[in-house]
Scaffold this active site. Structure first.
Site, PDB file in Angstrom:
ATOM      1  N   CYS A  80       0.865  -1.188   0.000  1.00  0.00           N
ATOM      2  CA  CYS A  80       0.000   0.000   0.000  1.00  0.00           C
ATOM      3  C   CYS A  80       0.897   1.232   0.000  1.00  0.00           C
ATOM      4  O   CYS A  80       1.980   1.209  -0.562  1.00  0.00           O
ATOM      5  CB  CYS A  80      -0.970  -0.014   1.177  1.00  0.00           C
ATOM      6  SG  CYS A  80      -0.196   0.065   2.800  1.00  0.00           S
ATOM      7  N   GLY A  81       0.469   2.295   0.620  1.00  0.00           N
ATOM      8  CA  GLY A  81       1.255   3.524   0.621  1.00  0.00           C
ATOM      9  C   GLY A  81       2.313   3.547   1.700  1.00  0.00           C
ATOM     10  O   GLY A  81       3.449   3.966   1.478  1.00  0.00           O
TER      11      GLY A  81
END
Length: 130
Positions: A80-81
């Site tokens: 993800c981020g």
């Protein structure tokens, strides 16, 4: 990061490894690891509460719509981020029957996530949605 880079460069993403990314709009805006399948974390929870996951049947349909079988024998790599929203994805996979154990290599979290990958000028990046 080196393992993920090796998967991307050897074109194992999609063939031997499924790469999932649950970020929201930053998936498109900031970019993503090539071959990533976008399953936004918001799509995994109910409209009534972001703290409640959808039913197993609904989650299976979300994965199926993206061409992902949570029970595949392929390795599923989650990114993800920054390593936070990926947790929603792992729980959704577990609800669907996939086991997650730090001692196995079947479901893996890339904890460096986009914050590491995106900052490295030597890693390939994509902005086209998969």
């Amino acid at each position: 990061m080196n393992d993920v880079l090796q998967f991307v460069e050897s074109e194992k993403i999609g063939q031997e490894v499924i790469l999932l990314d649950p970020r929201g709009s930053s998936f498109q805006k900031a970019g993503h690891i090539p071959g990533s399948i976008h399953i936004p974390y918001e799509s995994l929870s109910t409209q009534e509460s972001s703290l409640r996951f959808k039913s197993k049947e609904e989650l299976l349909q979300i994965f199926s719509d993206k061409g992902v079988d949570p029970l595949t024998e392929k390795q599923i790599l989650c990114s993800c981020g920054s390593g936070v929203s990926v947790c929603n994805l792992v729980v959704a996979l577990e609800i669907c029957g996939r086991s997650f154990s730090p001692n196995t290599n079947t479901t893996v979290i890339y904890d460096g996530s986009w914050s590491e990958w995106g900052a490295d000028p030597n890693t390939p990046k994509s902005k086209a949605q998969n």
